[in-house]
Motif scaffolding. Sequence first.
Motif, PDB file in Angstrom:
ATOM      1  N   ILE A  67       0.832  -1.201   0.000  1.00 15.43           N
ATOM      2  CA  ILE A  67       0.000   0.000   0.000  1.00 15.43           C
ATOM      3  C   ILE A  67       0.872   1.258   0.000  1.00 15.43           C
ATOM      4  O   ILE A  67       0.570   2.236  -0.683  1.00 15.43           O
ATOM      5  CB  ILE A  67      -1.046  -0.007   1.166  1.00 15.43           C
ATOM      6  N   ALA A  68       2.013   1.203   0.707  1.00 20.32           N
ATOM      7  CA  ALA A  68       2.908   2.372   0.695  1.00 20.32           C
ATOM      8  C   ALA A  68       3.455   2.603  -0.709  1.00 20.32           C
ATOM      9  O   ALA A  68       3.591   3.745  -1.161  1.00 20.32           O
ATOM     10  CB  ALA A  68       4.043   2.176   1.690  1.00 20.32           C
ATOM     11  N   ALA A  69       3.762   1.509  -1.411  1.00 20.37           N
ATOM     12  CA  ALA A  69       4.279   1.634  -2.777  1.00 20.37           C
ATOM     13  C   ALA A  69       3.198   2.196  -3.704  1.00 20.37           C
ATOM     14  O   ALA A  69       3.479   3.037  -4.563  1.00 20.37           O
ATOM     15  CB  ALA A  69       4.753   0.274  -3.286  1.00 20.37           C
ATOM     16  N   ILE A  70       1.962   1.748  -3.520  1.00 17.04           N
ATOM     17  CA  ILE A  70       0.851   2.269  -4.334  1.00 17.04           C
ATOM     18  C   ILE A  70       0.665   3.764  -4.059  1.00 17.04           C
ATOM     19  O   ILE A  70       0.543   4.572  -4.970  1.00 17.04           O
ATOM     20  CB  ILE A  70      -0.459   1.492  -4.025  1.00 17.04           C
ATOM     21  N   LEU A  71       0.693   4.135  -2.781  1.00 19.85           N
ATOM     22  CA  LEU A  71       0.489   5.544  -2.427  1.00 19.85           C
ATOM     23  C   LEU A  71       1.595   6.417  -3.006  1.00 19.85           C
ATOM     24  O   LEU A  71       1.354   7.537  -3.435  1.00 19.85           O
ATOM     25  CB  LEU A  71       0.430   5.710  -0.899  1.00 19.85           C
ATOM     26  N   LYS A  72       2.825   5.896  -3.013  1.00 20.27           N
ATOM     27  CA  LYS A  72       3.940   6.671  -3.563  1.00 20.27           C
ATOM     28  C   LYS A  72       3.700   6.947  -5.053  1.00 20.27           C
ATOM     29  O   LYS A  72       3.900   8.066  -5.524  1.00 20.27           O
ATOM     30  CB  LYS A  72       5.250   5.905  -3.362  1.00 20.27           C
ATOM     31  N   GLU A  73       3.273   5.926  -5.777  1.00 12.56           N
ATOM     32  CA  GLU A  73       3.007   6.121  -7.213  1.00 12.56           C
ATOM     33  C   GLU A  73       1.871   7.114  -7.444  1.00 12.56           C
ATOM     34  O   GLU A  73       1.942   7.967  -8.317  1.00 12.56           O
ATOM     35  CB  GLU A  73       2.671   4.786  -7.890  1.00 12.56           C
ATOM     36  N   LEU A  74       0.812   6.974  -6.637  1.00 12.99           N
ATOM     37  CA  LEU A  74      -0.326   7.884  -6.783  1.00 12.99           C
ATOM     38  C   LEU A  74       0.094   9.314  -6.456  1.00 12.99           C
ATOM     39  O   LEU A  74      -0.270  10.267  -7.153  1.00 12.99           O
ATOM     40  CB  LEU A  74      -1.476   7.446  -5.859  1.00 12.99           C
ATOM     41  N   GLU A  75       0.876   9.448  -5.392  1.00 10.16           N
ATOM     42  CA  GLU A  75       1.324  10.783  -4.974  1.00 10.16           C
ATOM     43  C   GLU A  75       2.167  11.437  -6.079  1.00 10.16           C
ATOM     44  O   GLU A  75       1.967  12.603  -6.425  1.00 10.16           O
ATOM     45  CB  GLU A  75       2.126  10.676  -3.683  1.00 10.16           C
TER      46      GLU A  75
END
Lengths: 301, 607
Positions: free
Chosen positions: A4-12
């Motif tokens: 989820i942290a990796a997904i959030l980084k991409e979205l951010e």
Amino acid sequence: MSKIAAILKELENESIEILRETASGFKKPVMMYSIGKDSSVLLHLARKAFYPSPIPFPLLHIDTTWKFKEMISFRDRIAAETKSQLIVHTNQEGKASGINPFNTNASEYTRVMKTVALRQALDMHGFDAAIGGSRRDEEKSRAKERIFSVRDPGHRWNPREQRPELWRTYNTRLAPEQTMRVFPISDWTEADIWHYILQEGIEVNPLYFAKERPMVARGDQMIMVDDDRFQLRDDEKPTMKMVRFRTLGCYPLTAGVESTATTMEEIVEEVLQVKLSERATRLIDGENEDSMEKKKTEGYF
Amino acid sequence: MSGAIVRLLTCGSVDDGKSTLIGRLLVETDSIPHDTIGAARKVRRSGSTIPAGEIDFSLLTDGLEAEREQGITIDVAYRSMTLLDGKRLIISDAPGHEQYTRNMVVAASRADIGLVLIDAMKGVRTQTLRHLTICSLMGVSRIIIAINKLDAMDYKQEVFDAISADIQRAVARLDVADIHIVPLSALAGDNVVYPSTNMPWYKGQTLQDAIQSWQKPKDVSASGLMRIQMIARADNFRGVSGTVRRGTFTQGEEVTIFPSNQKATISSIVTFEKEINKADTDDAVTLVLTPEVDATRGDVIAVSKDDLVAADRFAAHVVWLNEEPLIHSRSYLMISGPSTTPAIITKIRHKIDVNTGEHISTDTLKMNEIGDVEVASDIPLVMRPYGDDREFGNFILVDRLTLKTVGAGMIRHSLRRSSNVTHQDYEVDKVQRSAQKNQKARVVWLTGLSGSGKSTIANALEKRLFAQGAHAYVLDGDNLRLGLNMDLGFTPEDRAENVRRVSEVAKLMVDSGLIVISALVSPFEVDRQRAKSIFEDGEFLEIFIDTPVEICRSRDPKGLYKKSAAGEIPNFTGVGQDYERPTHPDLVIDGTAPIEESVEKILKILL
């Protein structure tokens, strides 16, 4: 890094790129600030995108005058703390005509106090781009919305005339009298928003946390009695209930949900479990299947 | 990039069960709110045979009102879901019919995986070949072929084997390495998320497994590369902001800025939380460079410059997205990342039949057509072949008037390095030449219908200027067509090229210090704007000779209206072709007024 942290980084990263593109591509952009969780995330992303420069555009809140009291105090405090320029606009003619969420039907109320008010504010200030916190997972017609979405003169959305949007190559050019709506968090889901708020320690409105609040039941929904303008029916009496809100809007039109979630962790846990689309707690949307699309063509966000 | 988000394009039509398949995937991964599922149990399309109370999976993915009535998706819709391994899947759903090729191209532009649906009852069809071609063209890195509706074929292995063999033949001509073929039933739920018990002969991956096992391909040259999106300024601070498109940037590293070729060192990498010493691929960051170099939006920052070339002539594939066809020689805006430049398609080598891959010669591209073209941009751009680098290899074309996105381009290779054509800096320049003649060099661009009085006014104006001691020259459209432009006709394409050539000649003459008076019908606004765009501000005066068509017809100095009425001139302006009135002319002249009066008016704004 967790998934989820990796997904959030991409979205951010992607949202920041869109915000920078907006600041570079338009003469006078504005960011819609509705005080809700999505706006809180958007504001946080904007601070990140331009740091160490200040956010290069003002925030705009369309105030129907029927927002929860806790929304208004929160709005003013956050704008001051983040040193943001805040513009508040109310449709004064609408207000003077006595339109209100109790006696006016919900779609007319929304049209006058939100859609028309927004168009007034955009025209008055000459904003050529309005950044909004809509997400594609909120509603079906939003799933087809572009990231940079052109509005015709009069701020109308023409879903058939949308510009093709390819790669991350954005066309920010406008013909005379066109304006742009920009949606930097299109690809985020509701759960992403909460995970991100938790991860980043973003302050959100206290209404999202469960608390004893004075509620009355209307149909299947529970409505909060936020002030003495609430038109109680004869048989109604507010009772204190442990309630939180999933979305924030006009208090007579926004239903609360019973909850014991008082911390951010508990909210995230609850969001992941409850499988009800969030706009189901908005009384104005559910009138018929296509109501969001209709509102959007008129200029609603 | 971590590859935590996977983007999937679905290719197929409603008939193939595409909406049902996506709906099933969403429900079985618990990605759909329960009230939405509830609605899909109640609402029914007209003619639907699905019993009330059961989920109509296809209702979960279709969007807009009119489309629902027609029972098809005609735009691109995006859906997010979380796969069971925690990865995020973003599905872009586009219609599969040939008239919607452009929508599929849009959806494919960011897709990592292309999901191609085949109806087992129908096998490989033309549309399958089209979908495979588009996936390959748009650089989708994995293709999953779902052979659907096997329940209707009694789950027979022979059906699957026969279709698989057809597919292998079809993909042989395409540049796609990574192909998975999955037999399934969206309706019955076989091999979508859960392995089927109805097809014990199939030992391969389910659809979900085939998606989850995808890995982001590694870029062979991983040195840092980014485009400057904006300059960040604050008190005592100047940084360059952008998204790292490839490789990494490290504090202390030396970088080169293009196109200026300046060198600088990354003194710090700034983010909101803290300074970091390394920026990864896809990170949106702000770099502080020492020394403070002169860089602007659109410039490229690279760690290694080995594979970078700034070019202004490219070979490219272009997909045409607009109802109005591509016009050869017309100027469009070319947007590549943060850079925008006017560009023209100088040559259409051929178009590609999207179904067969065949090359067909053509002089235009219509909507949904894919061309192999040559592009010339006004300013050189740092670009890479699309096959190596999707981010640095793509561009879009924008119509200069409507500002719609009309074309999507994929760079194949640059045709020449712009540095091969260094601009000669003459010691005597335009300003000096003009000053010697005691005048300001300009173009007086007269536009209007045939017979409106352009040539008459142009000649009278030249006489007046000559009498005053000014150096002027008339470029007359008809005269030029006898020589320089004798190869051109009157189609919109040829008219665009006519205007382009005349404007380039005018530019040379302006550079030599002359006042140029051009008398050209020049009926199209974009062409005139393109002409104007090559001059400096204030140098180009667009003057509209406004004469009613009836009067032009009665004058008919060249007998053209008569010929046109007799059907001899099909593209005659004002009859067979429209004249687009200038939207912002510098001057409008009433073509029925006395000539001397008109000349006075022009002289007033000219001198």
